[in-house]
Scaffold this active site. Structure first.
Site, PDB file in Angstrom:
ATOM      1  N   LYS A   1      10.412  37.129  64.316  1.00 58.63           N
ATOM      2  CA  LYS A   1      10.141  35.693  64.166  1.00 58.63           C
ATOM      3  C   LYS A   1      11.251  34.983  63.373  1.00 58.63           C
ATOM      4  O   LYS A   1      12.067  35.644  62.715  1.00 58.63           O
ATOM      5  CB  LYS A   1       8.778  35.512  63.480  1.00 58.63           C
ATOM      6  CG  LYS A   1       7.599  36.068  64.305  1.00 58.63           C
ATOM      7  CD  LYS A   1       6.265  35.786  63.605  1.00 58.63           C
ATOM      8  CE  LYS A   1       5.092  36.298  64.432  1.00 58.63           C
ATOM      9  NZ  LYS A   1       3.787  35.976  63.780  1.00 58.63           N
TER      10      LYS A   1
ATOM     11  N   TYR B   1       0.984  31.129  72.479  1.00 58.38           N
ATOM     12  CA  TYR B   1      -0.095  31.286  71.505  1.00 58.38           C
ATOM     13  C   TYR B   1      -1.379  30.545  71.913  1.00 58.38           C
ATOM     14  O   TYR B   1      -2.216  30.257  71.058  1.00 58.38           O
ATOM     15  CB  TYR B   1       0.370  30.817  70.123  1.00 58.38           C
ATOM     16  CG  TYR B   1       1.196  31.852  69.383  1.00 58.38           C
ATOM     17  CD1 TYR B   1       0.629  33.068  68.980  1.00 58.38           C
ATOM     18  CD2 TYR B   1       2.529  31.620  69.064  1.00 58.38           C
ATOM     19  CE1 TYR B   1       1.374  34.019  68.294  1.00 58.38           C
ATOM     20  CE2 TYR B   1       3.276  32.572  68.382  1.00 58.38           C
ATOM     21  CZ  TYR B   1       2.687  33.764  67.996  1.00 58.38           C
ATOM     22  OH  TYR B   1       3.425  34.710  67.312  1.00 58.38           O
TER      23      TYR B   1
ATOM     24  N   PHE C   1      -4.682  27.069  62.182  1.00 62.32           N
ATOM     25  CA  PHE C   1      -3.248  27.280  61.919  1.00 62.32           C
ATOM     26  C   PHE C   1      -2.369  27.090  63.156  1.00 62.32           C
ATOM     27  O   PHE C   1      -1.150  27.284  63.086  1.00 62.32           O
ATOM     28  CB  PHE C   1      -3.019  28.674  61.314  1.00 62.32           C
ATOM     29  CG  PHE C   1      -3.522  29.838  62.141  1.00 62.32           C
ATOM     30  CD1 PHE C   1      -2.784  30.321  63.215  1.00 62.32           C
ATOM     31  CD2 PHE C   1      -4.732  30.463  61.832  1.00 62.32           C
ATOM     32  CE1 PHE C   1      -3.245  31.394  63.966  1.00 62.32           C
ATOM     33  CE2 PHE C   1      -5.195  31.543  62.590  1.00 62.32           C
ATOM     34  CZ  PHE C   1      -4.446  32.000  63.657  1.00 62.32           C
TER      35      PHE C   1
ATOM     36  N   THR D   1      -1.612  41.477  59.293  1.00 65.56           N
ATOM     37  CA  THR D   1      -1.162  40.089  59.493  1.00 65.56           C
ATOM     38  C   THR D   1      -0.785  39.438  58.171  1.00 65.56           C
ATOM     39  O   THR D   1       0.251  38.772  58.069  1.00 65.56           O
ATOM     40  CB  THR D   1      -2.301  39.264  60.159  1.00 65.56           C
ATOM     41  OG1 THR D   1      -2.744  39.956  61.327  1.00 65.56           O
ATOM     42  CG2 THR D   1      -1.825  37.879  60.526  1.00 65.56           C
TER      43      THR D   1
ATOM     44  N   ARG E   1       5.930  44.181  57.751  1.00 68.83           N
ATOM     45  CA  ARG E   1       5.431  42.969  57.079  1.00 68.83           C
ATOM     46  C   ARG E   1       5.414  43.124  55.565  1.00 68.83           C
ATOM     47  O   ARG E   1       5.665  42.161  54.836  1.00 68.83           O
ATOM     48  CB  ARG E   1       4.053  42.607  57.646  1.00 68.83           C
ATOM     49  CG  ARG E   1       4.185  41.923  59.026  1.00 68.83           C
ATOM     50  CD  ARG E   1       2.880  41.806  59.737  1.00 68.83           C
ATOM     51  NE  ARG E   1       2.928  40.853  60.855  1.00 68.83           N
ATOM     52  CZ  ARG E   1       1.981  40.740  61.759  1.00 68.83           C
ATOM     53  NH1 ARG E   1       0.898  41.504  61.687  1.00 68.83           N
ATOM     54  NH2 ARG E   1       2.079  39.870  62.748  1.00 68.83           N
TER      55      ARG E   1
ATOM     56  N   ASN F   1       5.317  35.889  58.929  1.00 68.79           N
ATOM     57  CA  ASN F   1       5.108  37.325  58.726  1.00 68.79           C
ATOM     58  C   ASN F   1       6.027  38.208  59.579  1.00 68.79           C
ATOM     59  O   ASN F   1       5.664  39.317  59.951  1.00 68.79           O
ATOM     60  CB  ASN F   1       3.625  37.676  58.909  1.00 68.79           C
ATOM     61  CG  ASN F   1       3.112  37.306  60.286  1.00 68.79           C
ATOM     62  OD1 ASN F   1       3.877  36.892  61.141  1.00 68.79           O
ATOM     63  ND2 ASN F   1       1.820  37.475  60.500  1.00 68.79           N
TER      64      ASN F   1
ATOM     65  N   HIS G   1       5.869  39.712  65.620  1.00 68.01           N
ATOM     66  CA  HIS G   1       4.708  39.686  66.511  1.00 68.01           C
ATOM     67  C   HIS G   1       4.681  40.999  67.273  1.00 68.01           C
ATOM     68  O   HIS G   1       5.732  41.549  67.601  1.00 68.01           O
ATOM     69  CB  HIS G   1       4.822  38.534  67.523  1.00 68.01           C
ATOM     70  CG  HIS G   1       3.839  38.645  68.660  1.00 68.01           C
ATOM     71  ND1 HIS G   1       2.562  38.147  68.579  1.00 68.01           N
ATOM     72  CD2 HIS G   1       3.936  39.251  69.881  1.00 68.01           C
ATOM     73  CE1 HIS G   1       1.916  38.429  69.708  1.00 68.01           C
ATOM     74  NE2 HIS G   1       2.723  39.103  70.515  1.00 68.01           N
TER      75      HIS G   1
ATOM     76  N   GLU H   1       2.456  39.581  78.064  1.00 70.22           N
ATOM     77  CA  GLU H   1       3.500  39.051  77.169  1.00 70.22           C
ATOM     78  C   GLU H   1       4.900  39.482  77.604  1.00 70.22           C
ATOM     79  O   GLU H   1       5.860  38.710  77.477  1.00 70.22           O
ATOM     80  CB  GLU H   1       3.208  39.495  75.732  1.00 70.22           C
ATOM     81  CG  GLU H   1       1.954  38.836  75.178  1.00 70.22           C
ATOM     82  CD  GLU H   1       1.619  39.256  73.762  1.00 70.22           C
ATOM     83  OE1 GLU H   1       0.648  38.712  73.196  1.00 70.22           O
ATOM     84  OE2 GLU H   1       2.317  40.135  73.195  1.00 70.22           O
TER      85      GLU H   1
END
Ligand code: IDP
Ligand code: MG
Length: 139
Positions: A9, A49, A57, A91, A102, A112, A115, A126
């Site tokens: 990310k 998402y 969120f 998470t 993480r 974090n 994914h 995905e």
């Protein structure tokens, strides 16, 4: 043997730890069989998402995921879906085990670092979201 989708990310790209994160996969016998760096548009991030669209969120998550480039990869190996989730850690990094990605690199529950697909079924969806068939080669 399974394939799973991983995303490094924007927070981790900003921290300059792509190599260190990929090393976690390699040392756990997950092979990187496809990879690319790209920048998600708002529309693409919202679509990726979509399952979280009713969560409080969601808008912040979309903003975060479009705040910089990401590195998407396909990881291949034995029990790859679960193995990747184990390597990633919880998470919320405060609950992540020692030695997980993480624990080492996440900033908070949103930023974090990574994914990972949460089921074999979602992994297939995905992977197809980001990669064409001829971009993945497994020998
Ligand atoms: P996961 O990435 O561990 O599978 P999910 O529940 O699927 O976690 O959530 C997707 C992403 O949304 C998380 O990785 C994180 O970036 C963000 N997120 C999840 N829960 C929260 C929260 O309570 N506050 C802010 N962001 C969150
Ligand atoms: Mg998830």
């Amino acid at each position: 043997m399974q394939q799973t989708l991983s995303i490094i990310k924007p927070d981790a790209i900003e921290k300059n730890v792509i190599g260190e994160i990929l090393k976690h996969f390699e040392k756990n016998n997950l092979k990187i069989v496809a990879a690319k760096m790209l920048h998600l548009t708002k529309e693409r991030a919202e679509k990726f998402y979509l399952i979280h669209k009713d969560k409080p969120f969601y808008n912040d998550l979309v903003d975060f995921m479009t705040s910089g480039s990401i590195l998407v990869s396909v990881l291949y190996g034995e029990d790859a879906v679960k193995k990747n989730r184990d390597i990633m850690g919880a998470t919320n990094p405060e609950q992540a085990d020692k030695g997980t990605i993480r624990k080492d690199f996440a900033t908070n529950i949103e930023k974090n670092a990574v994914h990972g697909s949460d089921s074999l079924e979602n992994a297939k969806i995905e992977i197809a979201f980001f990669f064409k068939e001829d971009e993945i080669f497994i020998r």
